[in-house]
Write a protein that holds these residues in place. Sequence first.
Motif, mmCIF file in Angstrom:
data_model
loop_
_atom_site.group_PDB
_atom_site.id
_atom_site.type_symbol
_atom_site.label_atom_id
_atom_site.label_comp_id
_atom_site.label_asym_id
_atom_site.label_seq_id
_atom_site.Cartn_x
_atom_site.Cartn_y
_atom_site.Cartn_z
ATOM 1 N N MET A 1 0.849 -1.025 0.120
ATOM 2 C CA MET A 1 0.162 -0.250 0.036
ATOM 3 C C MET A 1 0.980 1.211 0.043
ATOM 4 S SD MET A 1 -3.544 0.643 2.553
ATOM 5 C CE MET A 1 -1.942 1.856 3.350
ATOM 6 N N ILE A 2 0.526 1.954 -0.824
ATOM 7 C CA ILE A 2 1.025 3.663 -0.939
ATOM 8 C C ILE A 2 0.168 4.305 0.613
ATOM 9 C CG2 ILE A 2 1.456 5.067 -2.546
ATOM 10 C CD1 ILE A 2 0.698 3.919 -4.579
ATOM 11 N N ARG A 3 1.806 4.910 0.601
ATOM 12 C CA ARG A 3 1.573 5.223 2.340
ATOM 13 C C ARG A 3 1.178 7.130 1.250
ATOM 14 N NH1 ARG A 3 6.422 5.385 5.961
ATOM 15 N NH2 ARG A 3 5.309 6.105 7.895
ATOM 16 N N LYS A 4 0.381 7.653 2.360
ATOM 17 C CA LYS A 4 0.240 8.913 2.346
ATOM 18 C C LYS A 4 1.039 9.965 2.633
ATOM 19 C CE LYS A 4 -4.854 10.691 1.658
ATOM 20 N NZ LYS A 4 -5.232 11.363 2.082
ATOM 21 N N SER A 5 1.381 11.034 2.300
ATOM 22 C CA SER A 5 2.819 11.883 2.190
ATOM 23 C C SER A 5 2.025 13.406 3.222
ATOM 24 C CB SER A 5 4.262 12.522 1.676
ATOM 25 O OG SER A 5 3.684 12.975 1.029
ATOM 26 N N ALA A 6 3.153 13.373 4.431
ATOM 27 C CA ALA A 6 2.366 14.851 4.694
ATOM 28 C C ALA A 6 3.315 15.884 5.228
ATOM 29 C CB ALA A 6 1.336 14.614 6.537
ATOM 30 N N PHE A 7 3.613 16.754 4.768
ATOM 31 C CA PHE A 7 4.535 17.746 5.092
ATOM 32 C C PHE A 7 4.085 19.208 6.138
ATOM 33 C CE2 PHE A 7 6.788 22.252 4.448
ATOM 34 C CZ PHE A 7 7.629 21.261 5.144
ATOM 35 N N ILE A 8 4.740 19.081 7.917
ATOM 36 C CA ILE A 8 4.001 20.145 8.933
ATOM 37 C C ILE A 8 4.782 20.909 8.862
ATOM 38 C CG2 ILE A 8 3.395 20.026 11.333
ATOM 39 C CD1 ILE A 8 2.805 17.069 10.895
ATOM 40 N N THR A 9 4.560 21.926 8.737
ATOM 41 C CA THR A 9 5.392 23.390 9.632
ATOM 42 C C THR A 9 4.849 24.029 10.489
ATOM 43 O OG1 THR A 9 3.850 24.737 8.950
ATOM 44 C CG2 THR A 9 5.422 24.297 6.427
ATOM 45 N N ARG B 1 1.922 13.079 15.730
ATOM 46 C CA ARG B 1 1.476 11.842 16.605
ATOM 47 C C ARG B 1 0.239 11.202 15.596
ATOM 48 N NH1 ARG B 1 3.173 14.536 20.402
ATOM 49 N NH2 ARG B 1 4.924 12.967 21.458
ATOM 50 N N PHE B 2 -0.614 11.851 15.482
ATOM 51 C CA PHE B 2 -2.025 11.853 14.147
ATOM 52 C C PHE B 2 -1.964 11.207 13.052
ATOM 53 C CE2 PHE B 2 -5.569 12.397 11.956
ATOM 54 C CZ PHE B 2 -6.275 12.116 12.466
ATOM 55 N N LEU B 3 -1.200 11.768 12.476
ATOM 56 C CA LEU B 3 -1.284 11.045 10.720
ATOM 57 C C LEU B 3 0.153 9.901 10.934
ATOM 58 C CD1 LEU B 3 0.136 14.567 9.325
ATOM 59 C CD2 LEU B 3 -1.823 12.965 9.222
ATOM 60 N N LEU B 4 1.314 10.049 12.054
ATOM 61 C CA LEU B 4 2.040 8.264 11.909
ATOM 62 C C LEU B 4 0.502 7.306 12.473
ATOM 63 C CD1 LEU B 4 5.401 10.180 13.897
ATOM 64 C CD2 LEU B 4 5.055 9.372 11.412
ATOM 65 N N ASP B 5 0.498 7.638 13.407
ATOM 66 C CA ASP B 5 -0.882 6.503 14.060
ATOM 67 C C ASP B 5 -2.036 5.712 12.979
ATOM 68 O OD1 ASP B 5 0.139 6.349 16.650
ATOM 69 O OD2 ASP B 5 -1.742 8.162 17.186
ATOM 70 N N ASP B 6 -2.214 6.771 12.106
ATOM 71 C CA ASP B 6 -2.827 7.004 10.289
ATOM 72 C C ASP B 6 -1.636 6.397 9.787
ATOM 73 O OD1 ASP B 6 -5.624 7.250 10.259
ATOM 74 O OD2 ASP B 6 -5.521 8.270 8.745
ATOM 75 N N GLY B 7 -0.682 6.167 9.693
ATOM 76 C CA GLY B 7 -0.065 5.130 8.375
ATOM 77 C C GLY B 7 1.191 6.055 7.914
ATOM 78 N N TYR B 8 0.552 7.390 7.952
ATOM 79 C CA TYR B 8 1.073 9.263 7.280
ATOM 80 C C TYR B 8 3.027 8.518 7.089
ATOM 81 C CZ TYR B 8 -2.928 11.520 6.029
ATOM 82 O OH TYR B 8 -4.040 11.803 5.429
ATOM 83 N N GLU B 9 3.355 9.137 5.907
ATOM 84 C CA GLU B 9 4.492 10.022 5.903
ATOM 85 C C GLU B 9 4.782 10.680 6.437
ATOM 86 O OE1 GLU B 9 7.680 8.080 2.948
ATOM 87 O OE2 GLU B 9 7.821 10.118 2.248
ATOM 88 N N VAL B 10 5.313 11.166 7.334
ATOM 89 C CA VAL B 10 5.631 12.440 8.281
ATOM 90 C C VAL B 10 6.447 13.236 8.050
ATOM 91 C CG1 VAL B 10 5.125 14.116 10.093
ATOM 92 C CG2 VAL B 10 3.332 11.746 9.549
ATOM 93 N N HIS B 11 6.291 14.626 7.501
ATOM 94 C CA HIS B 11 7.916 15.084 7.398
ATOM 95 C C HIS B 11 7.543 16.675 7.909
ATOM 96 C CE1 HIS B 11 9.871 12.918 3.888
ATOM 97 N NE2 HIS B 11 8.266 13.024 3.713
#
Length: 338
Positions: free
Chosen positions: A1-9, A21-31
């Motif tokens: 499955m392809i992970r969604k990626s998010a960028f947080i300033t 934390r919320f996005l990691l728990d949801d399986g996101y690749e977090v930047h």
Amino acid sequence: MIRKSAFITGVNGQDGAYLARFLLDDGYEVHGMVRRASMQRNDRIADIARHIHLHYGDMTDAGNLLRLIKNVAPQEVYNLAAQSHVQVSFDTPEYTANVDALGTLRLLEAIRILDMQDDCRFYQASSSELFGNSHAAVQNEQTPFAPASPYAAAKLYAYWLVRNYREAYGLHASNGILFNHESPLRGDEFVSQKIACAAAAVKRGEDTMLTLGNLDSRRDWGHAKDYVRGMWLMLQQDKPDDYVLATGRAETVRWFVEKAFECVGINIEWRGTGLDETGFCVASGRPLVAVDPRFYRPVDVGHLCGDASKARKALGWDAAVKLETMIEEMVSAQMSKQ
Ligand code: NAP
Ligand code: F7E
């Protein structure tokens, strides 16, 4: 499955830490973007830092933001970075505008220049401070804005830019007009954390006096973990839009003091008015809270209370954590610090 990626300033700020934390728990690749000269280092994300891709950056550096967006190519951008302290914005108005207003412009321009508007969704951390002293008893998305600080004016510029990029370029960009939200990760200089810290210090037996500004100010305080869920929900909708997130309940700073001290078994009794108002411990008669004009603002926003009906209906969002529970959590977290 392809992970969604998010960028947080602002990933190491209060909201950034909860959102990551919320996005990691949801399986996101977090930047996440952090400043080399961060004021608070990465303490808030220490336990999850190894799961986040951290990048150095600054909202005042357009080339840096452009490179980051290009290299990360995120599907979701959460713009949380800001000079977020209202009182400080009166001392540093130009800097606040540079970071909070122009910083948002730089980020939106990066997405536009890279032609990513069809691949990337954008969340903007707008604020109930936009309403300022609008004099509406309850504020919602239709309430006219009346910003009352350089911070609010900068956030208003960013708010309109987001709407403009949505209309002009078809960017999926949404404003979350968030009312005050707190947590044990709240910065020490905000009133909720300042009060929680003082209540815990008094309980520990420290000889301390809590000094505050405007005790009459009323705020609609929620919990940050509820509010970051709302941010994410906004970006999952088919269409971008603007939403108020709030609890619908406003209390005064004075009330917050009473509840926080109750958490450590101390009842407060108020005597005097204005600058002479003092909060005493009922049991011992000891003065614990005083007013200090240094914490008065040139203009203060006296009453904020939000109506989140639209978010409840469209997003299925609600503020789950009760205010009293959150205050207990904050005081208890302060008690466990030495
Ligand atoms: P916060 O704890 O003060 O976090 C702000 C973040 O922005 C920090 O990570 C800070 O990093 C970063 N930052 C500041 N200046 C920067 C710059 N020039 N370049 C890059 N990063 C920079 O704020 P918060 O409570 O999490 O709030 C998140 C966002 O929501 C902010 O935009 C705030 O204005 C907005 N907002 C907050 C509330 C609320 O009640 N919490 C309500 C409405 C809107 P450093 O460690 O480097 O300083
Ligand atoms: O003040 C009064 C102060 O600094 C709340 C930011 O997250 O929420 C926050 O802004 C009220 C004000 O938050 C002290 O005058 C009294 O009326 O905790 P605060 P804020 O200004 O509401 C909004 C939604 C944001 O967007 C901002 O980023 O409390 N107050 N005595 C005091 N405030 C502080 N800080 N310190 C005092 O001693």
